[in-house]
Every structure is written in structure tokens, then in C-alpha cells.
Design a protein around this motif. Sequence first.
Motif, PDB file in Angstrom:
ATOM      1  N   PRO A  76       1.197  -1.521  -0.139  1.00 51.39           N
ATOM      2  CA  PRO A  76      -0.390  -0.043  -0.378  1.00 51.39           C
ATOM      3  C   PRO A  76       0.920   1.223   0.395  1.00 51.39           C
ATOM      4  CG  PRO A  76      -1.042  -1.921   1.303  1.00 51.39           C
ATOM      5  CD  PRO A  76       0.220  -1.641   1.383  1.00 51.39           C
ATOM      6  N   LEU A  77       0.566   2.134  -0.859  1.00 49.37           N
ATOM      7  CA  LEU A  77       1.330   3.639  -1.177  1.00 49.37           C
ATOM      8  C   LEU A  77       0.338   4.751  -1.231  1.00 49.37           C
ATOM      9  CD1 LEU A  77       3.439   2.152  -4.234  1.00 49.37           C
ATOM     10  CD2 LEU A  77       4.043   2.259  -2.094  1.00 49.37           C
ATOM     11  N   GLY A  78       1.236   5.330  -0.170  1.00 45.77           N
ATOM     12  CA  GLY A  78       0.065   7.073   0.169  1.00 45.77           C
ATOM     13  C   GLY A  78       0.199   7.983  -1.833  1.00 45.77           C
ATOM     14  N   THR A  79       1.169   7.625  -1.916  1.00 46.17           N
ATOM     15  CA  THR A  79       0.893   8.050  -3.434  1.00 46.17           C
ATOM     16  C   THR A  79       1.767   7.117  -4.456  1.00 46.17           C
ATOM     17  OG1 THR A  79       0.746  10.386  -2.114  1.00 46.17           O
ATOM     18  CG2 THR A  79       1.391  10.120  -4.839  1.00 46.17           C
ATOM     19  N   VAL A  80       1.452   6.745  -5.253  1.00 47.17           N
ATOM     20  CA  VAL A  80       2.777   5.958  -6.169  1.00 47.17           C
ATOM     21  C   VAL A  80       3.263   6.889  -7.299  1.00 47.17           C
ATOM     22  CG1 VAL A  80       2.342   4.483  -8.042  1.00 47.17           C
ATOM     23  CG2 VAL A  80       0.026   4.289  -6.350  1.00 47.17           C
ATOM     24  N   PRO A  81       4.676   7.355  -7.023  1.00 49.74           N
ATOM     25  CA  PRO A  81       5.340   7.675  -7.507  1.00 49.74           C
ATOM     26  C   PRO A  81       5.195   7.906  -9.003  1.00 49.74           C
ATOM     27  CG  PRO A  81       6.712   6.118  -5.919  1.00 49.74           C
ATOM     28  CD  PRO A  81       4.989   5.635  -6.185  1.00 49.74           C
ATOM     29  N   LEU A  88       6.713   4.470 -11.103  1.00 46.04           N
ATOM     30  CA  LEU A  88       6.049   3.512 -11.050  1.00 46.04           C
ATOM     31  C   LEU A  88       4.553   3.095 -11.562  1.00 46.04           C
ATOM     32  CD1 LEU A  88       5.502   0.872 -10.156  1.00 46.04           C
ATOM     33  CD2 LEU A  88       4.530   1.412  -7.488  1.00 46.04           C
ATOM     34  N   GLN A  89       3.988   4.639 -11.552  1.00 46.70           N
ATOM     35  CA  GLN A  89       2.345   4.660 -12.189  1.00 46.70           C
ATOM     36  C   GLN A  89       2.843   4.281 -13.700  1.00 46.70           C
ATOM     37  OE1 GLN A  89      -0.566   4.937 -10.992  1.00 46.70           O
ATOM     38  NE2 GLN A  89      -1.175   3.667 -12.634  1.00 46.70           N
ATOM     39  N   VAL A  90       3.851   4.723 -14.425  1.00 45.98           N
ATOM     40  CA  VAL A  90       3.384   4.840 -15.925  1.00 45.98           C
ATOM     41  C   VAL A  90       4.066   3.414 -16.651  1.00 45.98           C
ATOM     42  CG1 VAL A  90       4.142   7.509 -16.312  1.00 45.98           C
ATOM     43  CG2 VAL A  90       5.908   5.991 -16.367  1.00 45.98           C
ATOM     44  N   PHE A  91       4.985   2.886 -15.263  1.00 52.20           N
ATOM     45  CA  PHE A  91       5.448   1.374 -15.929  1.00 52.20           C
ATOM     46  C   PHE A  91       4.380   0.989 -15.998  1.00 52.20           C
ATOM     47  CE2 PHE A  91       7.212  -2.363 -14.652  1.00 52.20           C
ATOM     48  CZ  PHE A  91       8.045  -3.264 -16.488  1.00 52.20           C
ATOM     49  N   MET A  92       3.089   0.404 -14.927  1.00 53.93           N
ATOM     50  CA  MET A  92       2.174  -0.231 -14.680  1.00 53.93           C
ATOM     51  C   MET A  92       1.325   0.122 -15.625  1.00 53.93           C
ATOM     52  SD  MET A  92       1.289  -0.876 -10.299  1.00 53.93           S
ATOM     53  CE  MET A  92       0.453   1.274 -10.198  1.00 53.93           C
ATOM     54  N   ASN A  93       1.327   1.020 -16.009  1.00 56.11           N
ATOM     55  CA  ASN A  93       0.379   1.663 -17.310  1.00 56.11           C
ATOM     56  C   ASN A  93       0.876   1.264 -18.051  1.00 56.11           C
ATOM     57  OD1 ASN A  93      -1.148   3.381 -15.652  1.00 56.11           O
ATOM     58  ND2 ASN A  93      -0.518   5.345 -15.991  1.00 56.11           N
ATOM     59  N   TRP A  94       1.774   0.804 -19.204  1.00 54.60           N
ATOM     60  CA  TRP A  94       2.904   0.354 -19.407  1.00 54.60           C
ATOM     61  C   TRP A  94       2.591  -0.782 -20.077  1.00 54.60           C
ATOM     62  CZ3 TRP A  94       7.098  -2.582 -19.906  1.00 54.60           C
ATOM     63  CH2 TRP A  94       7.450  -3.671 -21.983  1.00 54.60           C
ATOM     64  N   LEU A  95       2.594  -1.716 -18.820  1.00 57.78           N
ATOM     65  CA  LEU A  95       2.438  -2.821 -18.700  1.00 57.78           C
ATOM     66  C   LEU A  95       0.541  -3.480 -18.980  1.00 57.78           C
ATOM     67  CD1 LEU A  95       4.262  -4.185 -15.108  1.00 57.78           C
ATOM     68  CD2 LEU A  95       4.857  -4.993 -17.597  1.00 57.78           C
ATOM     69  N   ARG A  96       0.196  -2.361 -18.230  1.00 58.32           N
ATOM     70  CA  ARG A  96      -1.673  -2.709 -19.257  1.00 58.32           C
ATOM     71  C   ARG A  96      -1.419  -3.069 -20.597  1.00 58.32           C
ATOM     72  NH1 ARG A  96      -2.041   1.136 -14.982  1.00 58.32           N
ATOM     73  NH2 ARG A  96      -2.416   0.097 -12.532  1.00 58.32           N
TER      74      ARG A  96
END
Length: 322
Positions: free
Chosen positions: A290-295, A298-306
Amino acid sequence: MLNLPPRISSRLNSSQFANLHTFLVAARHLSFARAAQELCLTASAVNHRISRLEAALDMKLFQRLTRQVCLTDEGERIFEILQHAMGELSEALEQSSQADIAGSLAIYVRPSIAQCWLVPRLAEFVERYPLVALDLRVGNDNVDFRTRKIDLALYYANGEFPGLVSQRLMRERMAPVCSPEYARRHRLQENPQNLKHCTLLHDSLAWDHAAFDAEWTLWAEQHNLLAALPERSLTFDRSDLSVTAAMNHVGIAIGRQQLVQKRVDSGELVLPLADFSRSGHYDYYLVHPPLGTVPKRLQVFMNWLRECARQSAPQDEHEDGA
């Protein structure tokens, strides 16, 4: 875009967007209790919001069982639409401030998905986000985020990750695979019962706490071929190694479609017994603490994976909304 039918979109007013977000979180966890923790609500409040959303949409989104909830077919469809829309929105917002996307990311991945699916695609991510330094690590154990500096894990699992944030990246289907020569030698396509004369190739660590023959047993039960499973076998601790052995005429392995489709398309592997099909509830999941704010990195990497997952999804999966 959130392409909902007109009869549904007309029923969504501003008050329902909070309920949509609640549904998205609950669907990701498949738990009202975990969703309540993330949203700082009670489980009954989560249930109430989703009930109001179901009433507005005139459809059942969850099946409420004694100790768990699961998505209905309509709920699954709406969940994937929302995930897609939120991913595109996040990516659009991130691209406007790409200069701020920089730093290192430690990614923990199961060896087979790293070898066969992730690494061959990394050139595109590196070109798109040159300031993100990926540190890719592989292993068969579930990583302890408290003691290891890992930002994100990619697992093949059943989706149960207590205390962690998880979301399904893509579905998986499986089928026995072998070399064309091996299929001809054992006349498997003519008579599936000839499987009893073959050598089975096992991934002994298919998922967490799996038996060494779990994948073969799961597949054979669904195809009424348990009695045809031979005793002869070789065991590996990686799916890609069992498939490599199959390509080299050692025996017949369970192939996961996301990992072996290119080999099937090239003719190096054949499906002698059945086409790819869903077997159990094992898929690929993105997992992080759990993260207060996703860096942003990290967010762009997860979006790219999707994005990669949508591109690699089988065509018939797109067609039936799976």
C-alpha cells in the motif's frame, strides 16, 4: 474511453462516480472488507455504494457468497472497461509531465514471464521513458516487501495477496504442447489416450504452494484425461524450461498461452490434444505494498504493462469481452 451503452450512461449522474470508484477498488481486491480499508469506509458502506450502482445500472455486478464475493460476467466487463479507461487517463496525465518521470524501479518477476513475455518488450519502455532505470530481478518465491527494496512484483497466481495492493494484469489459458515430431511419433492428434505413453514435463513451481504436477492435474481433470496421465515425467522449476524441453522432443508440457503463442505460430510447438482454454483461476497480477502516493515512474510502468497486456490478449478474448 468509457464506452458504456446509452441506456447505462444516461443513468450515471455525478453521485454515481464515487460508487464507480468504490466498485473499481472492490473488484480489484474481490473483497468488500479490503476495499473498505483502502477507502477508509466500513464494509457495509462499500456494499451500500455498490448496491446503489447496481440499481442505477440495472445489472448485478457481484455475486455475494457466504465468505467472499466474485464478479458476475457483467461486473467483469464493467471492471475491465473501467481499468482500461483509468489506465488511459493516468497515462494521458503522466505524459504531460514526463520530464518529472525519472529514477530507479526494482521489479520482481517470475522467471518464465520475465524470459518469455516481459524482457522481449522492454525496448519500447526504455525508448519511451529513458530516465527510468529498471532493476529487474527474478525468483520463484513471493518477495517480502518489508525487507527487500522492491517496488512492484509480477506474479502468476490466484489473486490472493493479503495486506498488499494487487490488480490482474492479464488472463492466462493453457494447453499441452510438444514438438510436431513428438506428436507424430505418439500419434497424439489421432488418439488423445496415447498420452499415457508419453513423458510429462512439469513446472513444479507453477504457483505458490503448487504440487509438482498441479498444472497437468488441473488440465486433465477438466478434459477427463486423468486416467491417461503417464507416470513417466521430468520436473523443472520454470515453465519456460519445461517448454524448451518439449520443443526438443523430450516430452509434452503444459504451455501457457501468453508464454508460448509465438512458438505455436512459428510451428516449433503444436497443440496435439486441445486448444488453449481457461483452467482454474490463475492469472498474472501486479502486486505492490500500500502506498499513499504512487510514484510517477511506477505508475507509468504499470500503465505500460497494461498496454502490453491488451496488445497480447488473444483475439477471441477481445471478442467475448473476457
